[in-house]
Design an enzyme around this catalytic site. Structure first.
Site, PDB file in Angstrom:
ATOM      1  N   GLU A 252      24.227 -15.470   5.566  1.00  0.00           N
ATOM      2  CA  GLU A 252      24.083 -14.010   5.524  1.00  0.00           C
ATOM      3  C   GLU A 252      25.348 -13.344   5.010  1.00  0.00           C
ATOM      4  OE1 GLU A 252      24.136  -9.802   6.811  1.00  0.00           O
ATOM      5  OE2 GLU A 252      25.551 -11.364   7.359  1.00  0.00           O
TER       6      GLU A 252
ATOM      7  N   ASP B 265      25.556 -17.919  10.567  1.00  0.00           N
ATOM      8  CA  ASP B 265      26.887 -18.080   9.980  1.00  0.00           C
ATOM      9  C   ASP B 265      27.831 -16.986  10.466  1.00  0.00           C
ATOM     10  OD1 ASP B 265      25.177 -16.378   8.377  1.00  0.00           O
ATOM     11  OD2 ASP B 265      26.799 -16.254   6.904  1.00  0.00           O
TER      12      ASP B 265
HETATM   13 ZN    ZN Z   1      26.207 -10.008  10.760  1.00  0.00          ZN
END
Ligand code: ZN
Length: 384
Positions: free
Chosen positions: A138, A76
């Site tokens: 994340e 992401d």
């Molecule tokens: Zn990162």
């Protein structure tokens, strides 16, 4: 020139083309990576989030045994406001010796290198496996990595080392603070402003709660851990948002506080959470009846505290021929691997200075340094 550089550049171009902003699905990218990897890997597993919009990928090249090395990257990226970019953020563009695009540094450059090396790892007779881990979510609190790691711990094989390729300009990072994020919601009872005693003022209770956060923050500031590598050296607590009430003359019925803690040590985190649990029990008793105080953990990402004698550190020192280590001010998935008993370090191409910024880039020289490191890793893990 590293022989895999052109492959890595092509792969990076494709990866940038998937606008895998954290709030969106990453399945197209995962499918692309899976299709690419399948001919080269010995095992490939996906783990999904609850509504199957996002997935982690875990691929193994080499024997299905414990003791391998994970190359770990999150798929992401943070959003990109096109107006601030020179080019289109989700179209990779090469200018001189750099590749521009959202995620080039954070951290599709690293992923592109790992993918580019997969055929090479496959042709080596690996003694211990190389794993490629691609995760989701994340940037909003490491939502994907815990699922992937849980699957690893349960089903094996269990890797010995994880290299998390966040941008460190290929320096070895062995420490970062944790990042724990919470939402505390106080539900009171609305009432007329002229009769506060007949209502329960959620905003005022929130003020008491924030005061307790401030007191804890002050206590932590006065007691930094010894030899702390961080700036600032102590654990911090910060309130980010507060939303509550509906009008000046109405006693507030609800209030929400979003706050975070960046623990310098795990024991600091425990101290804060234990203290708050007791405080919430006290407040809850005082609130009584229908009123309540509830804290939800949005993400509890552990810090990284790599042991000076760790296998991960020794491996990176050997591969990079570099003995210096550093700490970084941002959180990564490395602490999650460490908590699962997998030795972890952070090391990847590009600089954090351009991450989350317009015109994010990674230099070709950094990609090559990363590929060289991975080539060394493959040789190290293969039979003589
Ligand atoms: Zn990162």
């Amino acid at each position: 020139m590293n022989p895999h550089r052109d492959a890595a550049m092509l792969l990076l171009g494709d990866l940038i083309g998937f606008p895998t902003v954290t709030t969106e699905s990453n399945l197209d990218l995962i499918e692309y990576a899976a299709d690419y990897l399948r001919p080269h890997v010995d095992d490939l597993r996906l783990t999904h989030d609850d509504n199957r919009l996002r997935a982690n990928l875990f691929a193994t090249i080499g024997p299905m045994v414990d003791g391998g090395v994970v190359l770990s990257g999150h798929t992401d990226v943070v959003p990109a406001d096109e107006h601030h970019w020179t080019g289109a953020p989700f179209v990779a563009m090469r200018r001189e010796q750099r590749i521009y695009g959202r995620g080039t540094a954070d951290m599709k450059g690293f992923i592109a290198c790992a993918l580019a090396m997969a055929p090479r790892f496959a042709e080596l007779a690996l003694d211990r496996p190389v794993h490629i881990a691609l995760t989701f979510g994340e940037e909003i609190g490491c939502h994907g990595a815990p699922l992937l790691i849980e699957d690893l711990v349960r089903n094996g094989p269990k890797p010995a080392v994880a290299i998390v390729g966040e941008p460190t300009e290929m320096g070895i990072v062995t420490a970062h603070k944790g990042c724990y994020e919470y939402t505390t919601t106080i539900t009171g009872m609305e009432g007329h402003g002229s009769q506060p005693a007949h209502a329960i003022n959620a905003v005022q209770y929130a003020a008491l709660y924030i005061k307790r956060l401030l007191d804890l923050a002050e206590e932590l500031r006065a007691n930094p851990p010894e030899n702390s590598p961080y700036d600032p050296p102590y654990t911090t607590i910060s309130t980010g948002t507060i939303h509550g009430g509906s009008a000046r003359n109405i006693v507030a019925g609800a209030c929400t506080v979003e706050w975070e803690m960046r623990p310098a040590t795990r024991s600091d985190a425990r101290l804060v959470l234990d203290s708050l649990r007791r405080f919430e029990a006290e407040l809850g008793a005082e609130l009584g009846g229908e009123a309540s105080i509830v804290t939800v953990a949005e993400g509890e990402v552990d810090g990284l505290e790599t042991d000076p004698g760790s296998e991960a550190l020794a491996l990176m020192r050997e591969l990079l021929d570099e003995s210096d280590v550093a700490s970084v001010p941002f959180g990564t998935e490395a602490g999650l691997y460490q908590r699962a008993g997998i030795d972890a370090v952070v090391c990847g191409p590009g600089t954090i200075d351009v991450a989350h910024q317009p015109d994010e880039y990674v230099s070709l020289e950094q990609l090559e340094a990363c590929l060289d490191m991975m080539e060394g890793l493959g040789e190290k893990l293969s039979k003589d």
